[in-house]
Design an enzyme around this catalytic site. Structure first.
Site, PDB file in Angstrom:
ATOM      1  CB  THR A   1      -0.973  -0.007   1.199  1.00  0.00           C
ATOM      2  OG1 THR A   1      -0.251  -0.283   2.402  1.00  0.00           O
ATOM      3  CG2 THR A   1      -2.067  -1.044   1.002  1.00  0.00           C
TER       4      THR A   1
ATOM      5  CE  LYS B   1       0.439  -3.492   3.080  1.00  0.00           C
ATOM      6  NZ  LYS B   1      -0.291  -2.536   4.014  1.00  0.00           N
TER       7      LYS B   1
ATOM      8  CB  THR C   1      -2.865  -3.052   7.271  1.00  0.00           C
ATOM      9  OG1 THR C   1      -3.981  -2.330   7.658  1.00  0.00           O
ATOM     10  CG2 THR C   1      -3.216  -4.479   6.935  1.00  0.00           C
TER      11      THR C   1
ATOM     12  CD  GLU D   1       1.886   5.107   6.316  1.00  0.00           C
ATOM     13  OE1 GLU D   1       1.087   4.467   5.616  1.00  0.00           O
ATOM     14  OE2 GLU D   1       1.533   5.778   7.303  1.00  0.00           O
TER      15      GLU D   1
ATOM     16  CG  ASN E   1      -0.932   8.220   7.872  1.00  0.00           C
ATOM     17  OD1 ASN E   1      -1.577   7.198   7.760  1.00  0.00           O
ATOM     18  ND2 ASN E   1       0.393   8.219   8.008  1.00  0.00           N
TER      19      ASN E   1
ATOM     20  CB  THR F   1      -8.502  12.554  -0.970  1.00  0.00           C
ATOM     21  OG1 THR F   1      -7.281  13.087  -0.412  1.00  0.00           O
ATOM     22  CG2 THR F   1      -9.659  13.039  -0.143  1.00  0.00           C
TER      23      THR F   1
END
Length: 408
Positions: A155, A181, A196, A281, A403, A408
């Site tokens: 992702t 992942k 996740t 991230e 995040n 969107t």
């Protein structure tokens, strides 16, 4: 070969009898690969560990049922871009329908299939996209498709994560492969059987479901349950291990083979857990938080997790600020029992806090440490014999941006 070794460019298809595919079904607007399939040529014994989040996603519920009611499985289907979480009875029916569609294409029973999803929570699976993904993936299955499958389950990850190790059991060379992942919403609390993060592990060793589950439970506790990117547990965290026995080597309880296999499995799980933190991230720092000499293991765990999840610590690390006051504050509110006047803290072995106060190390020396890509924060409570460690990271502007824009 007396031990085990890492296989360069290894993947879930490194062990004998496993095929995989990664394709673009249309879940992601970017057109990136978003649908993976993993298939064992023979029925595989298996075990699973899953999120302890009360809002467990539909695919997690299906996998839990498989672990409790099915002896072997043949295939896993994984989509990226839709979590199928908080989708009610329709979501559960869609997860089961995914297994049926895959089983029909593969010529196996629906109970032979497990399913995972990752992505946005609260939207129903587009079943036409699922059907397309299954058709494309079945056609693309290959014994060298593991790396493409790892790419398709990503992702917000920036790199695919695969690994494999080779070991020798009773003169037979066998292997363990894996893919995972996870870059955000990472603070797993996996239970067996009930990230996740998603992780699929394969092996050509013969091993019972019971022993595999016991090993998975212990190794999860020392790998995926020791990492945190942002302190948020996912609705979809899943680890599945499949063992098809095609090497001919067998692992039985209480044997040297069992201990060697357990160690090899732990190595690959820790490697992938570390890679998840490194690829978190917006992450710019990898931080190893270690607690020593606590009264109880629970006290050590409380301290380690409090520091590892502290936003004030994480943002200080991002800024290269050695502010140890944030570390002692996290220790203090952790709920652990200890005597503050006994506490010593070190950054990469350099004293920061001594007997609960400033150790006197020049700040510029500490700045050099916390500006590194990787460093350790070590806390000695001088209050017992227990210890605990957690792998964590900093929080950057990029994490907020990813995040804030994710919806969107």
């Amino acid at each position: 070969m007396s031990n085990f070794k890492r296989i360069p460019n290894g993947s879930v298809t490194t062990p004998r009898g496993f095929r995989a595919a990664g394709v673009t079904a249309g879940f992601k607007r970017s057109g990136a690969p978003d649908f993976a399939m993993l298939v064992s040529d023979e029925p595989a014994n298996f075990a699973g560990a899953f999120t302890s989040c009360t809002f467990a996603a539909a695919p997690v519920q299906v996998c839990r049922k498989r672990v409790l009611t099915t002896d072997t499985i043949r295939a896993a289907v994984i989509n990226s871009g839709n979590a199928n979480a908080c989708t009610g009875e329709t979501g559960l029916a869609n997860a089961e329908a995914t297994c049926v569609l895959a089983a029909n294409k593969l010529g196996i029973n629906p109970s032979d299939v497990v399913v995972s999803s990752t992505g946005r929570i609260g939207t129903q699976l587009p079943m036409d996209t699922i059907k397309k993904g299954i058709e494309l993936a079945v056609a693309a299955l290959s014994d060298d498709g593991g790396r493409r499958a790892a790419e398709a389950i990503m992702t917000t990850d920036t790199v695919p994560k695969s690994a494999a190790v080779e070991l020798e059991l009773d003169g037979v060379v066998c292997s363990i492969g894996a893919m995972t992942k996870g870059a955000g919403m990472i603070d797993p609390s996996l239970k067996v059987p009930h990230a996740t993060m998603l992780c699929y592990i394969t092996t050509d060793v013969k091993i019972s479901n019971l022993l595999l589950a016991e090993m998975l439970s212990g190794n999860v506790a020392d790998s995926f349950n020791r990492i945190t990117v942002d302190g948020d547990m996912s609705t979809n965290d899943t680890v599945i291990v499949m063992a098809n026995g095609l090497s001919g080597a067998e692992v039985r309880p209480g044997t040297a083979n069992a201990e060697l296999f357990r160690a090899a499995l732990l190595q690959i799980m820790q490697q992938l857990a570390r890679e998840m933190v490194m690829d978190g991230e917006g992450v710019t720092k990898f931080v190893n938080v270690e607690i020593f000499h606590a009264r109880t293991r629970e006290d050590a765990k409380l301290c380690a997790e409090a520091v590892a999840n502290s936003l004030l610590c994480k943002t200080a690390w991002f800024g290269g600020d050695p502010n140890w006051g944030r570390v002692v504050a996290a220790l203090g509110y952790s709920g652990a029992q200890f005597r503050p006047e006994n506490v010593d803290i070190f950054y990469d072995g350099v004293p920061v806090v001594k007997a609960g106060g400033d150790a006197g190390t020049p700040e510029e020396d500490l700045v050099d440490i916390v500006r590194k890509r990787e460093f350790s924060v070590t806390v000695d409570l001088h209050d017992g014999d227990e210890s605990y460690w957690v792998w964590t990271n900093d929080i950057s502007y990029e994490y907020v941006k990813i995040n804030a824009d994710y919806h969107t």
